[in-house]
Enzyme design. Structure first.
Site, short mmCIF file in Angstrom:
data_model
loop_
_atom_site.label_atom_id
_atom_site.label_comp_id
_atom_site.label_asym_id
_atom_site.label_seq_id
_atom_site.Cartn_x
_atom_site.Cartn_y
_atom_site.Cartn_z
CB THR A 299 54.41 67.75 53.71
OG1 THR A 299 53.33 67.13 53.12
CG2 THR A 299 54.26 67.62 55.28
CG HIS A 300 49.40 71.48 52.62
ND1 HIS A 300 50.46 71.84 51.59
CD2 HIS A 300 48.97 72.46 53.09
CE1 HIS A 300 50.66 73.18 51.77
NE2 HIS A 300 49.84 73.57 52.73
N GLY B 145 58.29 70.66 46.27
CA GLY B 145 58.53 71.55 45.03
C GLY B 145 57.55 71.70 44.14
CD GLN C 216 62.49 73.59 44.89
OE1 GLN C 216 63.07 72.83 44.16
NE2 GLN C 216 61.52 74.37 44.82
NE ARG D 37 58.42 76.43 53.85
CZ ARG D 37 57.67 76.21 52.65
NH1 ARG D 37 58.40 76.05 51.50
NH2 ARG D 37 56.38 76.19 52.56
CE LYS E 136 58.84 83.06 45.16
NZ LYS E 136 58.19 83.12 46.47
CG ASP F 98 60.55 81.62 49.51
OD1 ASP F 98 60.49 80.75 50.42
OD2 ASP F 98 59.73 82.54 49.23
NE ARG G 248 55.45 84.82 37.97
CZ ARG G 248 54.96 86.02 38.23
NH1 ARG G 248 54.46 86.57 37.38
NH2 ARG G 248 55.23 86.59 39.70
NE ARG G 249 54.86 79.93 41.73
CZ ARG G 249 55.51 81.17 41.48
NH1 ARG G 249 55.19 82.17 42.09
NH2 ARG G 249 56.45 81.10 40.49
#
Length: 318
Positions: free
Chosen positions: A224-225, A186, A161, A182, A96, A130, A286-287
């Protein structure tokens, strides 16, 4: 209410000291964070590599406002790149820019990033920048294009994103200059002026950008998941005759491990994003605060994984 509570908790150092040494809290965090040290991260990557999965290591920490901290973080990344080479890991690193002094000055950040990229170049490795919140999107892309990519075109790439309205234009630009991307949805909660408020629109933009990158991009990372998007990607590359060596799927450490293992078994390239470091508590809080729906997403992912494993076990296919 939940968001403000999570942000408040993330800023409590006394609570972090308490939680950091709590056995249950560390056990919960260990699912999503590969420990606090380089050695623990190396061990996690070795396990992934043994399963045919590559990795991208991220030393947790961001929003640095002290030059000494930025340089110390950079030194850790240099050591991390050396550790990857020494242990012959199939891995790269994610960085980052705010952890590298971007909020102090672009010149300082450039000096620091070039030291990291120089070591990555020596080891024929790769560094992913990132992407943070939308306030940093333009700054990050311009910094990447003007200060880093021209010098190290084979050693640095960027993240875009699909939640942002501008991303299709950024994807076309990335394809034109030939840089690695990538693509993710987001995780940040953004205003509707810059981001799609509807999940359906975010997903639609993701698929559009994904197909362009798969067809014309330079080794994109499809992060992606979402099983539906993964199926669409598989179908698209089959229809277009795109070789599996031209792209990779990417997922987060500890999230939908059943899907990760299935993709690897099916012969697709997969890279897992592996965060580690002492800042795991504020990182997780924070996430979650940035998008409280992530809490439900993580919980749902765990449930889906266990259901998937249970189904395979009951049919004898585990």
């Amino acid at each position: 209410m939940l968001r403000s509570s999570l942000l408040f908790l993330s800023r409590q150092p006394s609570l972090f000291r308490l939680v950091r040494h709590n056995r249950l809290a560390k056990a919960m965090a260990s699912r999503f964070v590969a420990g606090e040290t380089v050695d623990s991260a190396v061990t996690a990557v070795q396990r992934l590599n043994a399963a045919g999965i590559t990795a991208s290591l991220d030393l947790l920490g961001e929003s640095v406002t002290n030059e000494g901290e930025a340089r110390a973080a950079a030194a850790e990344y240099v050591r991390l790149i050396d550790a990857i080479a020494k242990n012959k890991l199939d891995a790269n690193v994610s960085v980052k820019l705010t952890a590298m002094g971007q909020d102090i000055s672009d010149d300082l950040c450039e000096t620091i990033m070039l030291s990291i990229l120089d070591r990555a170049h020596q080891h024929e490795s790769f560094v992913r920048l990132d992407m943070e919140g939308s306030a940093y999107t333009t700054r990050t892309i311009e910094f990447f294009e003007k200060r880093l990519y021209p010098r190290y075109p084979d050693n640095v790439g960027i993240v875009l994103q699909s939640s942002l309205r501008r991303t299709w234009t950024d994807v076309e630009r990335a394809i034109a200059i030939g840089c690695r991307v990538r693509l993710c949805k987001g995780a940040y909660l953004e205003p509707a002026t810059v981001a799609f408020p509807s999940k359906a629109d975010v997903d639609r933009n993701y698929v559009t950008c994904m197909q362009a990158l798969l067809e014309r991009g330079r080794y994109p990372g499809i992060a992606t998941h979402d099983p539906e998007i993964i199926s669409l990607a598989k179908a698209y590359v089959a229809e277009q005759g795109i070789d599996r060596s031209r792209f990779e799927f990417q997922m987060l450490y500890g999230v939908r491990r059943d899907l990760q293992e299935q993709l690897a078994r099916d012969g697709y390239r997969l890279r897992v994003y592996v965060p580690f470091g002492t800042q795991w508590y504020p990182y997780l809080m924070r996430r979650l605060a940035e998008r409280p729906a992530n809490l439900a997403f993580i919980t749902g992912s765990i449930v889906k994984e266990f259901m998937s494993r249970g189904k395979r076990a009951s049919t004898g296919s585990a």
